[in-house]
Design a protein around this motif. Structure first.
Motif, mmCIF file in Angstrom:
data_model
loop_
_atom_site.group_PDB
_atom_site.id
_atom_site.type_symbol
_atom_site.label_atom_id
_atom_site.label_comp_id
_atom_site.label_asym_id
_atom_site.label_seq_id
_atom_site.Cartn_x
_atom_site.Cartn_y
_atom_site.Cartn_z
ATOM 1 N N ASN A 160 0.811 -13.168 -11.157
ATOM 2 C CA ASN A 160 1.450 -13.875 -12.270
ATOM 3 C C ASN A 160 0.937 -13.361 -13.612
ATOM 4 O O ASN A 160 1.429 -13.757 -14.657
ATOM 5 N N LYS A 161 -0.044 -12.461 -13.594
ATOM 6 C CA LYS A 161 -0.578 -11.838 -14.812
ATOM 7 C C LYS A 161 -0.088 -10.399 -14.990
ATOM 8 O O LYS A 161 -0.466 -9.731 -15.939
ATOM 9 N N GLY A 162 0.709 -9.896 -14.040
ATOM 10 C CA GLY A 162 1.229 -8.544 -14.139
ATOM 11 C C GLY A 162 0.960 -7.728 -12.886
ATOM 12 O O GLY A 162 0.686 -8.272 -11.814
ATOM 13 N N TYR A 163 1.030 -6.416 -13.029
ATOM 14 C CA TYR A 163 0.826 -5.480 -11.924
ATOM 15 C C TYR A 163 -0.535 -4.787 -12.080
ATOM 16 O O TYR A 163 -0.957 -4.485 -13.184
ATOM 17 N N PHE A 164 -1.168 -4.529 -10.931
ATOM 18 C CA PHE A 164 -2.473 -3.868 -10.915
ATOM 19 C C PHE A 164 -2.498 -2.856 -9.776
ATOM 20 O O PHE A 164 -1.845 -3.054 -8.754
ATOM 21 N N ALA A 165 -3.279 -1.789 -9.950
ATOM 22 C CA ALA A 165 -3.426 -0.759 -8.920
ATOM 23 C C ALA A 165 -4.907 -0.598 -8.594
ATOM 24 O O ALA A 165 -5.732 -0.384 -9.486
ATOM 25 N N ILE A 166 -5.227 -0.720 -7.312
ATOM 26 C CA ILE A 166 -6.602 -0.568 -6.835
ATOM 27 C C ILE A 166 -6.587 0.310 -5.586
ATOM 28 O O ILE A 166 -5.543 0.505 -4.965
ATOM 29 N N GLU A 167 -7.758 0.823 -5.229
ATOM 30 C CA GLU A 167 -7.850 1.542 -3.959
ATOM 31 C C GLU A 167 -7.750 0.508 -2.839
ATOM 32 O O GLU A 167 -8.380 -0.551 -2.895
ATOM 33 N N ASN A 168 -6.969 0.810 -1.822
ATOM 34 C CA ASN A 168 -6.740 -0.123 -0.721
ATOM 35 C C ASN A 168 -7.890 -0.061 0.279
ATOM 36 O O ASN A 168 -7.718 0.253 1.449
ATOM 37 N N LYS A 169 -9.096 -0.362 -0.231
ATOM 38 C CA LYS A 169 -10.283 -0.285 0.620
ATOM 39 C C LYS A 169 -11.357 -1.203 0.044
ATOM 40 O O LYS A 169 -11.822 -1.006 -1.079
ATOM 41 N N CYS A 170 -11.747 -2.209 0.805
ATOM 42 C CA CYS A 170 -12.810 -3.116 0.376
ATOM 43 C C CYS A 170 -14.124 -2.345 0.262
ATOM 44 O O CYS A 170 -14.443 -1.523 1.124
ATOM 45 N N SER A 171 -14.866 -2.595 -0.783
ATOM 46 C CA SER A 171 -16.129 -1.890 -0.985
ATOM 47 C C SER A 171 -17.236 -2.417 -0.077
ATOM 48 O O SER A 171 -18.307 -1.838 -0.009
ATOM 49 N N HIS A 172 -16.976 -3.484 0.664
ATOM 50 C CA HIS A 172 -17.979 -4.044 1.564
ATOM 51 C C HIS A 172 -17.996 -3.315 2.905
ATOM 52 O O HIS A 172 -18.997 -2.726 3.274
ATOM 53 N N GLN A 173 -16.868 -3.332 3.634
ATOM 54 C CA GLN A 173 -16.827 -2.660 4.932
ATOM 55 C C GLN A 173 -15.590 -1.790 5.091
ATOM 56 O O GLN A 173 -15.128 -1.558 6.196
ATOM 57 N N THR A 174 -15.036 -1.332 3.996
ATOM 58 C CA THR A 174 -13.892 -0.418 3.923
ATOM 59 C C THR A 174 -12.625 -0.930 4.615
ATOM 60 O O THR A 174 -11.758 -0.142 4.971
ATOM 61 N N SER A 210 0.828 -1.204 0.000
ATOM 62 C CA SER A 210 0.000 0.000 0.000
ATOM 63 C C SER A 210 0.864 1.256 0.000
ATOM 64 O O SER A 210 1.918 1.301 0.643
ATOM 65 N N PHE A 211 0.386 2.265 -0.728
ATOM 66 C CA PHE A 211 1.055 3.552 -0.811
ATOM 67 C C PHE A 211 0.006 4.648 -0.719
ATOM 68 O O PHE A 211 -1.130 4.465 -1.146
ATOM 69 N N ASN A 212 0.404 5.788 -0.199
ATOM 70 C CA ASN A 212 -0.461 6.956 -0.166
ATOM 71 C C ASN A 212 -0.078 7.816 -1.372
ATOM 72 O O ASN A 212 1.018 8.368 -1.421
ATOM 73 N N VAL A 213 -0.972 7.906 -2.352
ATOM 74 C CA VAL A 213 -0.723 8.678 -3.562
ATOM 75 C C VAL A 213 -1.710 9.842 -3.585
ATOM 76 O O VAL A 213 -2.908 9.636 -3.743
#
Length: 108
Positions: free
Chosen positions: A36-50, A22-25
């Motif tokens: 194994n499919k590469g790199y991905f960037a997502i928000e570090n927060k589950c949409s269910h209960q954050t 995790s990084f703060n951007v």
């Protein structure tokens, strides 16, 4: 080197395969996942209960929330399962000059 619209986050070698960090951007919690499919960037927060997703198991192009096991597709943020139907925010990512760059304005 500068990439228009992108922020340099870390070196490519900093995140091993099947791991995430995790990084703060610009005040946004971004999780970089190396699969194994590469790199991905997502928000570090589950949409269910954050809950933070960092530390969740990574399998192929999926991450599992460590709180309730909700599975999300890292390619598009879509949830798979019955816990939530709200997708994660995803971000455009580039690998350039041995670094990972993220654009918060453009998603996958």
């Amino acid at each position: 080197m500068q990439l228009e619209g992108y922020t340099r986050v870390c070196s490519i070698s900093e995140i091993k395969e099947s791991d995430s960090k995790s990084f703060n951007v610009d005040d946004t919690p971004v999780l970089i996942c190396h699969t194994n499919k590469g790199y991905f960037a997502i928000e570090n927060k589950c949409s269910h209960q954050t809950a933070e997703l960092e530390g969740g198991k990574i399998r192929s192009c999926f991450i599992f929330c460590p709180l309730h096991g909700q599975r999300f597709d890292l390619r598009n943020g879509k949830p798979i399962g019955k816990i939530t139907n709200k997708p994660l925010r995803t971000f455009s990512l580039k690998l350039e000059e041995k670094y990972i760059w993220v654009n918060l304005e453009s998603g996958v």
